[in-house]
Design an enzyme around this catalytic site. Structure first.
Site, PDB file in Angstrom:
ATOM      1  N   GLY A 154       0.806  -1.222   0.000  1.00  0.00           N
ATOM      2  CA  GLY A 154       0.000   0.000   0.000  1.00  0.00           C
ATOM      3  C   GLY A 154       0.834   1.266   0.000  1.00  0.00           C
ATOM      4  O   GLY A 154       0.298   2.376   0.028  1.00  0.00           O
ATOM      5  N   THR A 158       3.412   0.140  -6.992  1.00  0.00           N
ATOM      6  CA  THR A 158       2.856  -0.109  -8.319  1.00  0.00           C
ATOM      7  C   THR A 158       2.470   1.213  -8.979  1.00  0.00           C
ATOM      8  O   THR A 158       2.686   1.416 -10.174  1.00  0.00           O
ATOM      9  CB  THR A 158       1.642  -1.064  -8.203  1.00  0.00           C
ATOM     10  OG1 THR A 158       2.115  -2.248  -7.566  1.00  0.00           O
ATOM     11  CG2 THR A 158       1.058  -1.403  -9.538  1.00  0.00           C
ATOM     12  N   ASN A 209      -4.395  -2.993   1.231  1.00  0.00           N
ATOM     13  CA  ASN A 209      -4.375  -2.232  -0.018  1.00  0.00           C
ATOM     14  C   ASN A 209      -5.470  -2.765  -0.939  1.00  0.00           C
ATOM     15  O   ASN A 209      -5.529  -3.964  -1.195  1.00  0.00           O
ATOM     16  CB  ASN A 209      -2.985  -2.388  -0.666  1.00  0.00           C
ATOM     17  CG  ASN A 209      -2.847  -1.640  -1.974  1.00  0.00           C
ATOM     18  OD1 ASN A 209      -3.765  -0.933  -2.395  1.00  0.00           O
ATOM     19  ND2 ASN A 209      -1.707  -1.789  -2.629  1.00  0.00           N
ATOM     20  N   SER A 212      -3.729  -4.571  -4.144  1.00  0.00           N
ATOM     21  CA  SER A 212      -2.438  -5.129  -3.739  1.00  0.00           C
ATOM     22  C   SER A 212      -1.903  -6.101  -4.800  1.00  0.00           C
ATOM     23  O   SER A 212      -2.607  -7.017  -5.238  1.00  0.00           O
ATOM     24  CB  SER A 212      -2.622  -5.853  -2.412  1.00  0.00           C
ATOM     25  OG  SER A 212      -1.388  -6.270  -1.944  1.00  0.00           O
ATOM     26  N   GLY A 434       6.787  -5.743  -0.538  1.00  0.00           N
ATOM     27  CA  GLY A 434       7.640  -5.322   0.575  1.00  0.00           C
ATOM     28  C   GLY A 434       7.667  -6.359   1.679  1.00  0.00           C
ATOM     29  O   GLY A 434       6.968  -7.376   1.627  1.00  0.00           O
ATOM     30  N   GLU A 436       7.005  -8.466   4.834  1.00  0.00           N
ATOM     31  CA  GLU A 436       5.694  -8.811   5.415  1.00  0.00           C
ATOM     32  C   GLU A 436       5.846  -9.473   6.771  1.00  0.00           C
ATOM     33  O   GLU A 436       6.713 -10.337   6.952  1.00  0.00           O
ATOM     34  CB  GLU A 436       4.930  -9.764   4.482  1.00  0.00           C
ATOM     35  CG  GLU A 436       4.398  -9.053   3.266  1.00  0.00           C
ATOM     36  CD  GLU A 436       3.429  -9.893   2.435  1.00  0.00           C
ATOM     37  OE1 GLU A 436       3.272 -11.099   2.695  1.00  0.00           O
ATOM     38  OE2 GLU A 436       2.835  -9.302   1.508  1.00  0.00           O
TER      39      GLU A 436
HETATM   40  P1  ATP Z   1       1.269  -3.731  -2.696  1.00  0.00           P
HETATM   41  O1  ATP Z   1       2.574  -4.175  -2.150  1.00  0.00           O
HETATM   42  O2  ATP Z   1       0.129  -4.161  -1.827  1.00  0.00           O
HETATM   43  O3  ATP Z   1       1.073  -4.070  -4.114  1.00  0.00           O
HETATM   44  P2  ATP Z   1       1.884  -1.021  -3.473  1.00  0.00           P
HETATM   45  O4  ATP Z   1       3.066  -0.501  -2.766  1.00  0.00           O
HETATM   46  O5  ATP Z   1       2.072  -1.480  -4.857  1.00  0.00           O
HETATM   47  O6  ATP Z   1       1.212  -2.127  -2.552  1.00  0.00           O
HETATM   48  P3  ATP Z   1       0.019   0.806  -4.664  1.00  0.00           P
HETATM   49  O7  ATP Z   1      -1.010  -0.146  -5.143  1.00  0.00           O
HETATM   50  O8  ATP Z   1       0.971   1.359  -5.643  1.00  0.00           O
HETATM   51  O9  ATP Z   1       0.778   0.146  -3.426  1.00  0.00           O
HETATM   52  O10 ATP Z   1      -0.663   2.063  -3.942  1.00  0.00           O
HETATM   53  C1  ATP Z   1      -1.785   1.913  -3.101  1.00  0.00           C
HETATM   54  C2  ATP Z   1      -2.770   3.017  -3.391  1.00  0.00           C
HETATM   55  O11 ATP Z   1      -2.233   4.254  -2.948  1.00  0.00           O
HETATM   56  C3  ATP Z   1      -3.061   3.248  -4.863  1.00  0.00           C
HETATM   57  O12 ATP Z   1      -4.087   2.415  -5.302  1.00  0.00           O
HETATM   58  C4  ATP Z   1      -3.469   4.704  -4.907  1.00  0.00           C
HETATM   59  O13 ATP Z   1      -4.809   4.833  -4.530  1.00  0.00           O
HETATM   60  C5  ATP Z   1      -2.634   5.316  -3.796  1.00  0.00           C
HETATM   61  N1  ATP Z   1      -1.421   5.988  -4.299  1.00  0.00           N
HETATM   62  C6  ATP Z   1      -0.161   5.502  -4.324  1.00  0.00           C
HETATM   63  N2  ATP Z   1       0.703   6.409  -4.809  1.00  0.00           N
HETATM   64  C7  ATP Z   1      -0.026   7.497  -5.114  1.00  0.00           C
HETATM   65  C8  ATP Z   1       0.281   8.787  -5.661  1.00  0.00           C
HETATM   66  N3  ATP Z   1       1.516   9.134  -5.989  1.00  0.00           N
HETATM   67  N4  ATP Z   1      -0.730   9.676  -5.811  1.00  0.00           N
HETATM   68  C9  ATP Z   1      -1.998   9.354  -5.473  1.00  0.00           C
HETATM   69  N5  ATP Z   1      -2.340   8.158  -4.948  1.00  0.00           N
HETATM   70  C10 ATP Z   1      -1.384   7.239  -4.771  1.00  0.00           C
HETATM   71 MG    MG Z   2       1.650  -3.182  -5.845  1.00  0.00          MG
END
Ligand code: ATP
Ligand code: MG
Length: 761
Positions: A154, A158, A209, A212, A434, A436
């Site tokens: 989260g 991504t 998330n 996720s 990341g 866990e």
């Molecule tokens: P996981 O390990 O669970 O896949 P992750 O690190 O890939 O988590 P993301 O899915 O990239 O997390 O981000 C979670 C949410 O946070 C996104 O769906 C989005 O709503 C919000 N988010 C992340 N970065 C931004 C940003 N730069 N601007 C606006 N919203 C963001």
């Molecule tokens: Mg991700």
């Protein structure tokens, strides 16, 4: 003032010495640099001006650098909606948890791309992107680049990876088009379209998330000689396939199932045997609305990538078949010699599953309930227990889904990968899960945390260690910053001859019913010398605890050996090979030809497969120039603009940010070999302050060169009259600059000063 000018603050702020100089950049200046104030060369603790904290663009400028000051600075920036901050060579990205208008627009991309010095702009992910892009061309020869994006679930990995891909698809857009069956698409479009497909099949809504990623991903963006994007290739890691058949309370299955359920037309519902209102056990929490439930986008992306309508039909029928399987229940028979029973509903669901998977219904039911045992040349049929039947059903769903996912990745690669002759360099973007640590951790967490240990080691060896070692080899005085070397933890997990993985693999290869206690005893007996493993003597469940660099994690041993074996009963593989669904038939026949000796029952354990794929990744990373982005999740509830200090500090410590900042702040981030230094700044020696010929800019021999450099530096530093705006009274050269054996080490301030002088000549 244009938005570009707004961003150009770093260097000017430093020059202004805190805004003394009135001018163009005066509104957005940085606070006085701590180094600038410490005229005796000692970095003295100075009181941070709390009102100005949000203006620190680089955490290395916060003084003193402590977890608490760094935290305050990040919090201050977050409160004024500034989400990116440098931390030496790392970019810290705080998740805003809300869309930020104008932060990622096409115009912003163009500004960063077009700037002569993008690093002078406000910290942004586009600086990292642009730096990597420019680095590819290298000074002597092109160097491949890797953008390593890390952080907890989260945190925004991504999102960041998508941003990076969009950046390259924009600034490096080529006009090349790719043809396949029915479609012709521009390559950038295809590369970007790989995201919605992989996210639909590989992401799910979890407690942490809503989107996720349940797999790791390394995408290489292929560039041609003109630095244009001509293709890409994707490598994925460890899809969490268990989610297909088992979802934790309040979590969901992979997005694609919900997309199908929610967006299907009447005709599709009929075909997929999903009447409105039908409940599926494997589709919990379907009432929850998730942004990612966008079936049209997935289908559109499939079309762009060249997955034709017939193939799509085959894919969706397979997925619908999986869902039907989840509603099949087994009931123990009163006669133990007879297979388990199915109630009427379960019979219907298994019938529908068979139709959708295009396998004989009778045979499907048999495979799920009866095991074939080989005794010499004879085969004996043995009914499975109720629990075994459920396991076989789950196993069938998982193996189908995992194979389908692999097939999709291969298809995507075939669709977007450029011919080797057309590309010469790549920029890799790594988006992996990341660290866990849950209440119950099993093999998946062990693998994920092992991957994070590997990446941390890469980070440590590439940056922290390399930096310190260079100081030492260049003869600089350097008080070593203590950092955590995680080698002993890696030895514990993967070392030879004995490690957690080797013991787990040995137990998995033994042809006996796995026993958690046996593994627990062996681990304790054979790994007791390693301080990174421990056991809670009072725990009832067999477990072990690993002290990871990011914290201690308790792993439950129950079920670990079985998960590591990941067996697929041969009857199930043979059944799927008989499928009349051409796709299902193909993916299982291909699998069999890949591994003909094992008759579908792969003897390669999960851990060894994962370890091998990670080792290949590390090999690639070691050949590239890495750039690190650490995404931080400011609160556990994904709430917009909410900053929880305890959450953030844990993440900063877990990813080694505090140590990095320490090293960068205490050191000299700029290094220039003597020869290059004299080539660039030698002309300063022509200034009258040098009198006649006291510095020979073209001097040869390293000693002579070194002396020439020293002379030039000391004169520049002593001549306060040279430029009154730089208050250098009493400045000891050592605090801003140091001559090593072969190169000059400089602070940014010294570089600025030299550049100023150079311009004035
Ligand atoms: P996981 O390990 O669970 O896949 P992750 O690190 O890939 O988590 P993301 O899915 O990239 O997390 O981000 C979670 C949410 O946070 C996104 O769906 C989005 O709503 C919000 N988010 C992340 N970065 C931004 C940003 N730069 N601007 C606006 N919203 C963001
Ligand atoms: Mg991700």
């Amino acid at each position: 003032m244009s938005s570009a000018d707004n961003r150009r603050i770093v260097r000017e702020g430093r020059r202004n010495g805190g805004g003394k100089e009135k001018g163009f950049f005066q509104k957005v200046h940085s606070p006085p640099s701590p180094l600038n104030d410490s005229l005796e060369g000692e970095i003295q603790a100075f009181l941070i001006d709390e009102d100005q904290l949000h203006t620190y663009d680089d955490l290395t400028k916060v003084n003193p650098v402590t977890p608490s000051t760094v935290l305050k600075c990040l919090q201050a920036r977050y409160s004024v909606k500034v989400f990116y901050t440098h931390a030496g060579c790392t970019l810290v990205a705080l998740n805003p948890f809300q869309p930020i208008p104008d932060l990622y627009t096409l115009d912003v991309m163009k500004e960063y791309h077009g700037a002569p010095q993008p690093q002078e702009f406000k910290p942004h992910i586009f600086i990292v992107a642009e730096e990597a892009y420019r680095n590819v061309q290298g000074q002597l020869e092109p160097v491949n680049q890797s953008l390593v994006v890390s952080g907890e679930s989260g945190a925004g990995k991504t999102w960041t990876s998508r941003c990076l891909m969009k950046y390259y698809a924009t600034v490096a857009a080529s006009s090349s088009v790719v043809k396949s069956q029915d479609t012709v698409e521009r390559i950038e479009r295809r590369v970007l379209d790989s995201n919605p497909i992989m996210e639909a099949f590989g992401n799910a809504c979890t407690l942490r998330n809503n989107n996720s990623s349940r797999f790791g991903k390394y995408i290489q963006l292929q560039l041609d000689r003109c630095q244009l994007l001509v293709g890409a290739s994707v490598q994925t890691y460890l899809l969490e396939k268990s989610r297909v058949a088992c979802q934790l309370a309040n979590e969901r299955n992979f997005h694609i199932f919900y997309q199908m359920m929610k967006m299907a037309t009447d005709e599709q519902r009929k075909e997929w045997k999903m009447p409105p209102g039908q409940c599926f056990v494997w589709l919990p929490n379907s009432e929850k609305t998730v942004e990612e439930d966008c079936f049209h986008e997935t289908v559109e992306a499939m079309v762009h990538l060249g997955i034709n309508t017939e193939r799509q039909r085959q894919i969706f029928r397979i997925l619908a078949g999986i869902l039907q399987l989840g509603n099949v229940n087994f009931y123990s028979s009163t006669d133990e010699s007879q297979p388990c029973n199915l109630d009427e509903q379960s019979k219907d669901f298994s019938q529908r599953a068979a139709e959708l998977l295009c396998v004989p219904a009778e045979e499907l039911q048999m495979c799920l309930r009866v095991r074939m045992l080989k005794a010499g040349k004879q085969s004996v049929l043995k009914p499975c227990s109720q629990a075994e039947c459920s396991m076989r059903r789950d196993c069938l769903a998982k193996v189908i889904y995992a194979q389908l996912f692999d097939w999709l990745v291969t298809f995507i690669n075939n669709s977007i990968c450029a011919d080797k002759s057309t590309w010469c360099n790549f920029i890799g973007v790594l988006d992996v899960y990341g660290f866990e640590c849950f209440q119950i951790n099993n093999l998946e967490q062990l693998c994920i945390n092992y991957a994070n240990e590997k990446l941390q080691q890469h980070f440590v060896s590439h940056y922290l260690r390399a930096q310190q070692e260079e100081y030492v080899s260049e003869g600089l005085e350097w008080s070593f910053v203590k950092y955590q070397d995680n080698q002993s933890c890696l030895d514990l997990l993967e070392g030879s001859p004995v490690s957690v993985f080797s013991l787990l693999n040995e137990e998995s290869r033994l042809n006996r019913v796995s026993d958690a206690k046996t593994l627990r005893v062996r681990l304790e007996k054979e790994l007791c010398d390693n301080a990174n493993i421990s056991w809670d003597k009072f725990s009832k469940e067999p477990h072990f605890t690993v002290a990871h660099y990011a914290g201690k994690v308790h792993y439950q041993i129950q079920g670990m050996v079985e998960k590591n074996k990941d067996p697929v009963p041969p009857e199930l593989s043979s059944l799927l090979q008989k499928s009349d669904n051409p796709l299902l038939h193909q993916i299982f026949t291909d699998k069999e030809t890949e591994n003909p000796t094992t008759k579908g029952l792969s003897k390669v354990t999960v851990v060894s497969k994962f370890k091998n794929s990670l080792e290949s990744l590390m090999k690639i990373l070691h050949t590239t120039t890495p750039h690190y982005t650490r995404c931080i999740k400011p609160n556990p509830d994904c709430k917009p603009l909410t900053f929880k200090k305890e959450e953030v500090i844990m993440q900063l410590e877990a990813c080694g940010i505090v140590e990095t900042i320490h090293i960068s702040a205490a050191g000299f981030p700029i290094r220039i070999p003597f020869q290059s230094f004299m080539q660039r700044y030698g002309l300063i020696a022509k200034h009258p302050m040098f009198k006649s010929g006291s510095v020979d800019a073209q001097a040869g021999g390293s000693d002579v060169l070194r002396r020439a450099v020293e002379k030039l530096l000391s004169v520049v530093l002593q001549h306060k009259a040279f430029d009154p705006s730089h208050n250098l009274d009493g400045q000891k050269p050592n605090s801003w600059v140091h001559c090593g054996r072969t190169k000059v080490f400089l602070t940014q301030l010294m570089l600025d000063l030299l550049e100023d002088q150079r311009k004035k000549i």
